[in-house]
Design a protein around this motif. Structure first.
Motif, PDB file in Angstrom:
ATOM      1  N   ASP A 183      47.054  30.663  36.606  1.00 45.56           N
ATOM      2  CA  ASP A 183      46.585  32.070  35.985  1.00 45.56           C
ATOM      3  C   ASP A 183      46.228  33.554  36.568  1.00 45.56           C
ATOM      4  O   ASP A 183      45.931  34.825  36.101  1.00 45.56           O
ATOM      5  CB  ASP A 183      44.416  32.305  35.285  1.00 45.56           C
ATOM      6  CG  ASP A 183      44.448  30.947  34.828  1.00 45.56           C
ATOM      7  OD1 ASP A 183      45.574  30.147  33.925  1.00 45.56           O
ATOM      8  OD2 ASP A 183      43.317  30.054  34.604  1.00 45.56           O
ATOM      9  N   LYS A 184      46.931  33.441  37.755  1.00 49.87           N
ATOM     10  CA  LYS A 184      47.012  34.153  38.165  1.00 49.87           C
ATOM     11  C   LYS A 184      45.464  35.249  38.895  1.00 49.87           C
ATOM     12  O   LYS A 184      46.357  36.092  39.528  1.00 49.87           O
ATOM     13  CB  LYS A 184      47.980  35.598  37.757  1.00 49.87           C
ATOM     14  CG  LYS A 184      49.507  34.985  38.037  1.00 49.87           C
ATOM     15  CD  LYS A 184      50.397  36.073  37.322  1.00 49.87           C
ATOM     16  CE  LYS A 184      52.159  35.317  37.032  1.00 49.87           C
ATOM     17  NZ  LYS A 184      52.432  34.345  36.374  1.00 49.87           N
ATOM     18  N   LYS A 185      44.887  34.282  39.434  1.00 45.46           N
ATOM     19  CA  LYS A 185      43.699  34.683  39.925  1.00 45.46           C
ATOM     20  C   LYS A 185      43.790  34.574  41.395  1.00 45.46           C
ATOM     21  O   LYS A 185      42.798  35.056  41.699  1.00 45.46           O
ATOM     22  CB  LYS A 185      42.661  34.016  38.975  1.00 45.46           C
ATOM     23  CG  LYS A 185      42.479  34.003  37.714  1.00 45.46           C
ATOM     24  CD  LYS A 185      40.948  33.810  37.328  1.00 45.46           C
ATOM     25  CE  LYS A 185      40.816  33.868  35.504  1.00 45.46           C
ATOM     26  NZ  LYS A 185      39.787  33.539  34.930  1.00 45.46           N
ATOM     27  N   ILE A 186      43.836  33.891  41.753  1.00 42.99           N
ATOM     28  CA  ILE A 186      44.579  33.844  43.365  1.00 42.99           C
ATOM     29  C   ILE A 186      46.022  32.951  43.837  1.00 42.99           C
ATOM     30  O   ILE A 186      46.586  33.618  42.629  1.00 42.99           O
ATOM     31  CB  ILE A 186      43.813  32.327  44.110  1.00 42.99           C
ATOM     32  CG1 ILE A 186      44.507  31.125  42.350  1.00 42.99           C
ATOM     33  CG2 ILE A 186      42.461  32.488  43.943  1.00 42.99           C
ATOM     34  CD1 ILE A 186      43.062  29.838  43.783  1.00 42.99           C
ATOM     35  N   ASN A 187      46.424  33.925  44.593  1.00 43.18           N
ATOM     36  CA  ASN A 187      47.947  33.835  45.277  1.00 43.18           C
ATOM     37  C   ASN A 187      48.368  32.846  46.264  1.00 43.18           C
ATOM     38  O   ASN A 187      49.048  31.671  46.061  1.00 43.18           O
ATOM     39  CB  ASN A 187      48.435  35.221  45.380  1.00 43.18           C
ATOM     40  CG  ASN A 187      48.179  36.296  45.426  1.00 43.18           C
ATOM     41  OD1 ASN A 187      46.786  35.783  46.623  1.00 43.18           O
ATOM     42  ND2 ASN A 187      48.097  37.289  45.600  1.00 43.18           N
ATOM     43  N   ASP A 188      47.453  33.947  47.505  1.00 44.73           N
ATOM     44  CA  ASP A 188      48.604  32.645  48.769  1.00 44.73           C
ATOM     45  C   ASP A 188      47.402  32.059  49.508  1.00 44.73           C
ATOM     46  O   ASP A 188      46.999  31.231  50.370  1.00 44.73           O
ATOM     47  CB  ASP A 188      48.728  32.983  49.400  1.00 44.73           C
ATOM     48  CG  ASP A 188      48.614  34.401  50.040  1.00 44.73           C
ATOM     49  OD1 ASP A 188      47.714  34.832  49.365  1.00 44.73           O
ATOM     50  OD2 ASP A 188      48.581  35.485  51.106  1.00 44.73           O
TER      51      ASP A 188
ATOM     52  N   PHE B 259      35.900  31.250  50.268  1.00 42.37           N
ATOM     53  CA  PHE B 259      34.814  31.187  50.403  1.00 42.37           C
ATOM     54  C   PHE B 259      34.246  31.941  48.957  1.00 42.37           C
ATOM     55  O   PHE B 259      34.151  32.901  48.243  1.00 42.37           O
ATOM     56  CB  PHE B 259      33.827  30.935  51.760  1.00 42.37           C
ATOM     57  CG  PHE B 259      32.043  30.199  51.006  1.00 42.37           C
ATOM     58  CD1 PHE B 259      31.385  29.239  49.954  1.00 42.37           C
ATOM     59  CD2 PHE B 259      31.113  31.381  51.255  1.00 42.37           C
ATOM     60  CE1 PHE B 259      30.805  29.417  49.848  1.00 42.37           C
ATOM     61  CE2 PHE B 259      30.225  30.867  50.505  1.00 42.37           C
ATOM     62  CZ  PHE B 259      30.053  30.401  50.144  1.00 42.37           C
ATOM     63  N   GLU B 260      34.479  32.883  49.788  1.00 40.96           N
ATOM     64  CA  GLU B 260      34.510  34.943  49.231  1.00 40.96           C
ATOM     65  C   GLU B 260      34.825  35.191  47.477  1.00 40.96           C
ATOM     66  O   GLU B 260      34.429  35.364  46.616  1.00 40.96           O
ATOM     67  CB  GLU B 260      34.388  35.840  49.627  1.00 40.96           C
ATOM     68  CG  GLU B 260      33.672  36.136  51.766  1.00 40.96           C
ATOM     69  CD  GLU B 260      33.873  35.361  52.147  1.00 40.96           C
ATOM     70  OE1 GLU B 260      34.608  34.852  52.169  1.00 40.96           O
ATOM     71  OE2 GLU B 260      33.092  34.868  52.789  1.00 40.96           O
ATOM     72  N   THR B 261      36.330  34.170  47.938  1.00 37.83           N
ATOM     73  CA  THR B 261      36.977  34.358  46.358  1.00 37.83           C
ATOM     74  C   THR B 261      36.261  33.785  45.858  1.00 37.83           C
ATOM     75  O   THR B 261      36.145  33.705  44.051  1.00 37.83           O
ATOM     76  CB  THR B 261      38.794  33.684  46.808  1.00 37.83           C
ATOM     77  OG1 THR B 261      38.988  34.792  48.018  1.00 37.83           O
ATOM     78  CG2 THR B 261      39.522  34.253  45.847  1.00 37.83           C
TER      79      THR B 261
END
Length: 150
Positions: A89-94, A98-100
């Protein structure tokens, strides 16, 4: 139109119900519809939650067993297929820290996170969490990712 057929607009006047406790002359004085004696006739009466009229309440009749370990640590479980879905879903990449996870609503700021091994992960991710299952750690490293224990 004259005074004999005046009436309020429909819905504007509400029936206020009986006015009790306003003296003997009203016909609703005396006990004011509360009956005689007993707790319910008194002002300020409120029944306790679970009160069964003096009968032994259910929470006291049911046997108690077990104990609660005060040192237990609760973890919020997040599976690796959930991480893969976030990548898709392109909400995270690499990197996933914890904050994410808190920002995405997957964990509360006061919770500890454990990464679980359900599903499969294809993305190369650097994952930071409080704990990992062996299968999750293996799967993340097999995909070329990195595991960081907080």
């Amino acid at each position: 139109m004259d005074l004999s057929n005046l009436q309020p607009a429909a819905g504007s006047a509400k029936n206020k119900g009986k006015r009790v406790g306003r003296g003997q002359g009203s016909g609703k004085g005396g006990t004011a519809t509360r009956g005689h004696k007993g707790a319910k006739s008194r002002s300020g009466y409120s029944k306790k939650i679970g009160f069964e009229g003096g009968q032994m309440p259910l929470q006291r009749r049911v046997p108690k067993f077990g104990f609660t370990n005060i040192n237990r640590k609760e973890y919020k479980g997040i599976n690796i297929d959930t991480l893969q879905q976030l990548v898709d879903d392109k909400k995270i990449n690499d990197a996933v820290d914890f904050e994410t996870l808190v920002g995405l609503g997957l964990a509360g700021k006061n919770e500890m996170v454990k990464i679980l091994g359900r599903g499969e992960i294809k993305a190369k991710l650097k994952v930071s969490a409080h704990k990992f299952t062996a299968s999750a750690k293996e799967a993340i490293e097999a995909a070329g990712g990195e595991v960081v224990t907080l």
